[in-house]
Design an enzyme around this catalytic site. Structure first.
Site, mmCIF file in Angstrom:
data_model
loop_
_atom_site.group_PDB
_atom_site.id
_atom_site.type_symbol
_atom_site.label_atom_id
_atom_site.label_comp_id
_atom_site.label_asym_id
_atom_site.label_seq_id
_atom_site.Cartn_x
_atom_site.Cartn_y
_atom_site.Cartn_z
ATOM 1 N N HIS A 1 -36.669 -105.560 -10.359
ATOM 2 C CA HIS A 1 -37.090 -105.414 -11.754
ATOM 3 C C HIS A 1 -37.573 -106.760 -12.261
ATOM 4 O O HIS A 1 -37.094 -107.801 -11.870
ATOM 5 C CB HIS A 1 -35.910 -104.933 -12.616
ATOM 6 C CG HIS A 1 -36.352 -104.327 -13.912
ATOM 7 N ND1 HIS A 1 -36.608 -105.071 -15.032
ATOM 8 C CD2 HIS A 1 -36.632 -103.042 -14.240
ATOM 9 C CE1 HIS A 1 -36.997 -104.275 -16.010
ATOM 10 N NE2 HIS A 1 -37.021 -103.044 -15.562
ATOM 11 N N ASP B 1 -35.619 -96.019 -11.622
ATOM 12 C CA ASP B 1 -36.350 -95.015 -10.830
ATOM 13 C C ASP B 1 -35.633 -94.594 -9.563
ATOM 14 O O ASP B 1 -36.038 -93.621 -8.919
ATOM 15 C CB ASP B 1 -37.737 -95.580 -10.471
ATOM 16 C CG ASP B 1 -38.584 -95.754 -11.713
ATOM 17 O OD1 ASP B 1 -38.978 -96.893 -12.012
ATOM 18 O OD2 ASP B 1 -38.789 -94.749 -12.427
#
Ligand code: SDX
Length: 392
Positions: A269, A326
Site C-alpha cells: 500500500h 483487496d
C-alpha cells in the site's frame, strides 16, 4: 553538451489539500471516517448511515436517516432514455466502461444539476448517483448475462435492492441471507472512502476545473479501474485461481514475486506500512460468511496460507508489505455470486459517498484553485528550426 537541460520550477498547485473527511495513519493502521474508527462503524453502522456521515459530517438521527433513505428510494430508477443506452453496449462491454459512461450521461438527463447552485441541488445530484449506481451496475451484469433487467424495489434496503436487481428473475424474488446482506454492507462500508487515493484525487482534480459532479465521479471511476488501484481485487482472485488450478504452488508464486516477475496482488500500500485495518476486518468477515452459509471456498484457504507465508518472509517484511483491502474482498464477492469482472464496479459503488463528500468539500471551499501540477523538464535545450530539405 548533451543537448538536454533540467528545469525544475519547484512547487506548484499539485492538488494536495486539507480535508476533514477521512483520517489515515499508515504507520499505526488507523482509519477514521469523520473521526469514527472504521472498526466501530464496521460493527455498528449500515452503509447508508456511513454514506450520510461522510457527506454531511455527522451520523444521522433516526429521522435524518429515514429522510435520506426516502431520498435514495425516490432516485433509484434510471430515466427510460438511459435504459436504451444499454441496448447499444455489446454484451461483452466491460462494466467499468459502462458505469463511467452512464454516470456521466446522467448529466444529460438532469441538466439543471450540471451547475450546483445550492446544497439542495448538491444533495439531489448526490442521491441520484448513490442510488442509481446500483441500477447501472446491476443492469450491466444483466445485459452481459442476457437476462431481463430487474427494476429496483423501493421496499428493499440499499444492499438487498442491489442483490435483487442482480439476481432476481421475473416471478422469483432473490432472497439473500442476512449473512450475505451483512457481508455486502461491510464490503461497501469499508470501501466508502480512503482520503486522497488516486481516484479521489482524480475526482478533486476534475472538480477543481468547476466541472459537474457527474463528470467528476465518472473520471474517478476511470482512475479506479487500473490494476494497481481498484482493479486489484479482481487480480487477487485471478492469482488465487491460478494457484488453485495447479498453475503454480504458493512457494513458487512467492519466488516469482521476489524475482519481480509479478506482483503479489492485494499486498502492499502507498500508505499502510504496518497493516490495512480494512483487510483485518474483511479477513474475519470472509471466514464468518463462508462458515454461516456452509460455503467452502478453497480460494480463502489459499489466501490465508499465502498471507501467512508472505508475512513471515523477509522479502515482504523488509518491504513492509501486508494484505490490503483487496486481498480478502474478492472472497466475499464470490460468495455473493458477483462475477470477477464486476469486482471493481463493486469497489466503485462503495467509494461513491467518499468521492462525493470530497467533491463537495472542494466545491464548498470555494477557494480551490484549478489543480495544475508542474514537472521537472529534462528535454532538449532550445534549437533552431531546420527546413525539410535540410533534414537528413
Ligand atoms: C488500493 O491509495 C489508496 O488508498 C488506495 C486504496 C483505496 O482504498 O483507495 O487503498 C485501494 O488501491 C489498494 C492497493 C491495491 N493494489 C494492489 O494490491 C496491487 C499490488 N500492490 C502494489 O502494486 C503496490 O503495493 C501499490 C501500488 C499498492 C503501492 O506501490 P508502491 O507505493 O510503489 O509500493 P512501495 O513503494 O511500498 O514498494 C516498496 C517495494 C518495492 O520493491 P523494491 O523496489 O524496494 O525492491 O515493495 C515492492 C516494490 O516493488 N512491492 C511489491 C508489491 N507492492 C510493493 N512487490 C510485490 N508485490 C506487491 N504487491
Amino acid at each position: 553538451e548533451t543537448g538536454y537541460i533540467t528545469y525544475d520550477p519547484g512547487y506548484a498547485n499539485t492538488g494536495s489539500c486539507k480535508s476533514d473527511v477521512t483520517f489515515v495513519d499508515g504507520e499505526k493502521g488507523i482509519l477514521r471516517y469523520r473521526g469514527y474508527p472504521i472498526e466501530d462503524l464496521a460493527e455498528h453502522a449500515t452503509f447508508i448511515e456511513t454514506a450520510y456521515l461522510l457527506i454531511f459530517g455527522d451520523l444521522p438521527t433516526r429521522g435524518q436517516r429515514q429522510k435520506f433513505r426516502d431520498l435514495l428510494s425516490e432516485q433509484e430508477l434510471l430515466h427510460e432514455g438511459l435504459r436504451h443506452h444499454f441496448e447499444g453496449f455489446p454484451s461483452t462491454g466491460h462494466p467499468m466502461a459502462i458505469l463511467s459512461a452512464v454516470i456521466n450521461a446522467l448529466g444529460c438527463y438532469h441538466p439543471d444539476l450540471l451547475e450546483i447552485d445550492s446544497k439542495a441541488d448538491f444533495l439531489r445530484a448526490a442521491a441520484k448517483i448513490i442510488s442509481k449506481v446500483r441500477t447501472i451496475a446491476a443492469w450491466s451484469y444483466r445485459k452481459a448475462q442476457g437476462l431481463p433487467f430487474m427494476y429496483p424495489d423501493p421496499k428493499l434496503s440499499y444492499c438487498r435492492n442491489f442483490l435483487h436487481m442482480m439476481h432476481s428473475i421475473p416471478h422469483r424474488h432473490y432472497e439473500p441471507t442476512d449473512a450475505q446482506v451483512r457481508a455486502l454492507t461491510l464490503f461497501f462500508l469499508l470501501h466508502a472512502d480512503h482520503e486522497q487515493n488516486c481516484s479521489c484525487s482524480t475526482v478533486r482534480m476534475v472538480q477543481s476545473t468547476e466541472a459537474n459532479l457527474f463528470a467528476s465521479v465518472s473520471a474517478g471511476i476511470c482512475a479506479l479501474w487500473g490494476r494497481l488501484h481498484g482493479g486489484a481485487n479482481a487480480g487477487v482472485i485471478e492469482m488465487l485461481e491460478h494457484i488453485h488450478e495447479g498453475g503454480t504452488s504458493i512457494p513458487d508464486y512467492l519466488e516469482k514475486v521476489k524475482n519481480k516477475e509479478c506482483k503479489l496482488m492485494g499486498f502492499g500500500h502507498r500508505i499502510y506500512k504496518s497493516f490495512d485495518p480494512r483487510a483485518k476486518i474483511l479477513r474475519k468477515a470472509a471466514h464468518d460468511m463462508l462458515e454461516s452459509t456452509g460455503h467452502d471456498d478453497p480460494l480463502l484457504d489459499i489466501a490465508l496460507e499465502m498471507a501467512d507465508a508472505a508475512m513471515s518472509d523477509e522479502y515482504f517484511i523488509e518491504r513492509r508489505l501486508y494484505p490490503n483491502v483487496d486481498f480478502y474482498s474478492g472472497i466475499i464477492l464470490r460468495a455473493l455470486n458477483i462475477p470477477v469482472n464486476m469486482f471493481t464496479v463493486m469497489f466503485a459503488i462503495g467509494r461513491m459517498p467518499g468521492w462525493i463528500a470530497h467533491w463537495y468539500e472542494a466545491y464548498a471551499d470555494g477557494a480551490t484553485k484549478i489543480h495544475r501540477p508542474r514537472q521537472v523538464y529534462t528535454g532538449r535545450e532550445p534549437r533552431v528550426y531546420v527546413p525539410l530539405d535540410s533534414r537528413i
